[in-house]
Design a protein around this motif. Sequence first.
Motif, PDB file in Angstrom:
ATOM      1  N   GLU A  24     -10.501   6.594  -1.182  1.00  0.00           N
ATOM      2  CA  GLU A  24     -10.248   7.969  -0.748  1.00  0.00           C
ATOM      3  C   GLU A  24      -9.196   8.583  -1.671  1.00  0.00           C
ATOM      4  N   LEU A  26      -6.352  10.798  -1.924  1.00  0.00           N
ATOM      5  CA  LEU A  26      -5.462  11.335  -0.896  1.00  0.00           C
ATOM      6  C   LEU A  26      -4.952  12.737  -1.191  1.00  0.00           C
ATOM      7  N   HIS A  32      -3.552   9.766  -6.660  1.00  0.00           N
ATOM      8  CA  HIS A  32      -3.110   9.176  -5.395  1.00  0.00           C
ATOM      9  C   HIS A  32      -4.326   8.771  -4.575  1.00  0.00           C
ATOM     10  N   TYR A  33      -4.564   7.470  -4.501  1.00  0.00           N
ATOM     11  CA  TYR A  33      -5.736   6.959  -3.810  1.00  0.00           C
ATOM     12  C   TYR A  33      -5.359   6.001  -2.691  1.00  0.00           C
ATOM     13  N   LYS A  34      -6.298   5.856  -1.783  1.00  0.00           N
ATOM     14  CA  LYS A  34      -6.246   4.804  -0.778  1.00  0.00           C
ATOM     15  C   LYS A  34      -7.519   3.984  -0.980  1.00  0.00           C
ATOM     16  N   ARG A  36      -9.721   0.547   0.423  1.00  0.00           N
ATOM     17  CA  ARG A  36      -9.953  -0.531   1.386  1.00  0.00           C
ATOM     18  C   ARG A  36     -10.923  -1.486   0.716  1.00  0.00           C
ATOM     19  N   HIS A  51      -2.704  -8.115  -2.851  1.00  0.00           N
ATOM     20  CA  HIS A  51      -2.376  -6.869  -3.546  1.00  0.00           C
ATOM     21  C   HIS A  51      -2.091  -7.129  -5.025  1.00  0.00           C
ATOM     22  N   LEU A  69      -1.379   3.957  -5.144  1.00  0.00           N
ATOM     23  CA  LEU A  69      -2.553   3.343  -4.549  1.00  0.00           C
ATOM     24  C   LEU A  69      -2.137   2.650  -3.261  1.00  0.00           C
ATOM     25  N   ALA A  70      -2.562   3.224  -2.137  1.00  0.00           N
ATOM     26  CA  ALA A  70      -2.338   2.586  -0.837  1.00  0.00           C
ATOM     27  C   ALA A  70      -3.467   1.584  -0.632  1.00  0.00           C
ATOM     28  N   GLU A  72      -5.519  -1.502   1.526  1.00  0.00           N
ATOM     29  CA  GLU A  72      -5.883  -2.290   2.704  1.00  0.00           C
ATOM     30  C   GLU A  72      -6.806  -3.369   2.175  1.00  0.00           C
TER      31      GLU A  72
END
Length: 80
Positions: A24, A26, A32-34, A36, A51, A69-70, A72
């Motif tokens: 995603e 952000l 700036h991404y997320k 999963r 990570h 980069l967030a 999960e």
Amino acid sequence: MPMPVETLHAYLTEAFPDAEIAIEDLAGDGDHYKARIVSTAFAGIPRVKQHQLVYAALKGHMGGALHALALETSAPSTTG
């Protein structure tokens, strides 16, 4: 220069070919991404190490072309 989502996805797919990957953007800026990532590569290892594997897959682009980069990360569920 921002990193296109397609490039990010390609790096992750190369490193984790079995993975389910959802990305995603952000901020809508390509910086700036997320992400999963569910991969068998993460089975039995601590989240910090998971990570680190992802950052290694980005081949030095974290902090440069990719600002944030967030993450999960997890192994596939064995329940079902």
